[in-house]
Design a protein around this motif. Structure first.
Motif, mmCIF file in Angstrom:
data_model
loop_
_atom_site.group_PDB
_atom_site.id
_atom_site.type_symbol
_atom_site.label_atom_id
_atom_site.label_comp_id
_atom_site.label_asym_id
_atom_site.label_seq_id
_atom_site.Cartn_x
_atom_site.Cartn_y
_atom_site.Cartn_z
ATOM 1 N N ASN A 210 -39.998 -100.997 -13.703
ATOM 2 C CA ASN A 210 -41.618 -100.887 -13.880
ATOM 3 C C ASN A 210 -41.964 -99.995 -14.632
ATOM 4 O OD1 ASN A 210 -44.381 -101.829 -12.775
ATOM 5 N ND2 ASN A 210 -44.505 -99.601 -12.226
ATOM 6 N N ASP A 211 -41.499 -98.989 -14.519
ATOM 7 C CA ASP A 211 -42.148 -97.837 -15.455
ATOM 8 C C ASP A 211 -41.657 -97.995 -16.889
ATOM 9 O OD1 ASP A 211 -43.543 -96.058 -14.081
ATOM 10 O OD2 ASP A 211 -41.868 -94.499 -13.724
ATOM 11 N N GLY B 292 -36.005 -101.547 -9.284
ATOM 12 C CA GLY B 292 -37.476 -102.170 -9.500
ATOM 13 C C GLY B 292 -38.384 -101.122 -9.972
ATOM 14 N N TYR B 293 -38.194 -99.919 -9.496
ATOM 15 C CA TYR B 293 -39.205 -98.716 -9.846
ATOM 16 C C TYR B 293 -38.911 -98.453 -11.195
ATOM 17 C CZ TYR B 293 -41.291 -94.210 -9.825
ATOM 18 O OH TYR B 293 -42.140 -92.935 -10.005
#
Length: 322
Positions: A202-203, A198-199
């Motif tokens: 997102n980026d 997810g991290y």
């Protein structure tokens, strides 16, 4: 945040072959580690018993090993757990005893090694461990499929493929680091891997959104120049977000205690690799996939034309002329 916005354009794509080469080496090394050394599966996935014991003095690990060798727990491994007076006893395989029985049994077996208390007993049968392992792999696979569908719907299929390749790059390298340092793989590590997904996504989405915006608003026809400008525009945001996350996770790693050490380590690796891939790798994959600015602009123009026609027909219908 505008005060942090940099107007300098960096030539990221001019060095993309070097970054892709570095990433290829890291991925290959990680795969070799996974195939040769493998992962240190914890009882969540492999099945077995964990007994956490705290002594009133430094734990006599050698005496404990010698004592357990003459019992049915001769295959047990003993490691320190955060401090010299606390240990973890890992017993592979299943046990039909309940937690209190094993606790009482350990008190009897280890009574000659000193004064201690059994603080925790965790038991996972091999069948349950196998089910958890299968569900963990399924969770990762489903996450990838949903991400592919989402990015394809929001952007274009080349963006989706590039994002999936970048995520696979991040996960493989993170697993390689876990294998290299023999981090015990349990449900916490699985949670960390899913968090990294997810991290990193997102980026990557933020970078891709800026690239799409740059294609639509600029007259530049060379993809590499649009990518360089877009990544440079998001660089301060990516850096600040990553540093904030890194400091929080580093605090957990150094001061959070042994119980979340594996989770924090995995997150540290994930934050570093995820930031690196968002800046240097994801957009490089997009260029390697031969994304066409002209085709994208013509498709967008066609969409706008169709939308205007729909709006015109709707307006005529509302006015009663259709």
């Amino acid at each position: 945040m505008e005060i942090f916005k940099s107007e300098k354009i960096y030539d990221f794509m001019g060095k993309r072959k070097a970054f892709l080469g570095l990433s290829s080496l890291l991925v290959i090394a990680s795969i070799v580690l996974l195939l040769t050394k493998g992962l240190n599966l914890g009882i969540d996935f492999a099945g077995g018993t964990i007994v956490q014991v705290k002594y009133t003095q430094n734990a006599p690990i050698n005496d404990i090993r010698d004592t357990l060798k003459s019992t049915k727990y001769s295959n047990a491994s003993i490691t320190k757990f955060g401090s010299d007076d606390e240990i973890i006893i890992r017993i592979t395989g299943s046990s039909s005893d309940i937690s209190n029985d094993i606790s009482d049994e350990m008190h009897q077996i280890l009574k000659t090694t000193g004064e201690f208390e059994v603080r925790r007993v965790d038991i996972v049968g091999p069948k349950v461990g196998g089910e958890l392992r299968e569900k963990g792999i399924m969770a990762l696979a489903l996450s990838m499929i949903v991400i592919l569908a989402y990015v394809s719907f929001r952007f274009e299929w080349r963006f989706a493929v590039a994002s999936i390749l970048a995520l696979a790059h991040d996960i493989i390298i993170a697993l390689g680091a876990i294998s290299l340092f023999s981090i015990e793989v349990n449900l916490d590590i699985l949670a960390a891997i899913l968090t990294i997904l997810g991290y990193s996504l997102n980026d990557t989405i933020i970078v891709f959104d800026r690239i799409r915006e740059g294609i639509q608003t600029s007259k530049e026809s060379i993809l590499e120049k649009v990518v360089n400008e877009s990544v440079s525009r998001t660089l301060s945001r990516t850096t600040l977000t990553s540093l904030t996350t890194f400091f929080v996770v580093a605090t957990l790693f150094f001061f959070g205690g042994e119980i979340i050490h594996g989770f924090a380590f995995t997150m540290l690796v994930g934050v570093i690799i995820g930031t690196y891939s968002s800046i240097f790798i994801a957009a490089s994959f997009l260029v390697q996939l031969k994304f066409s600015i002209e085709d994208f602009r013509s498709k967008e123009a066609e969409k706008i034309k169709r939308q205007k026609e729909k709006d015109k027909i709707r307006a005529m219908y509302e006015q009663g002329t259709v």
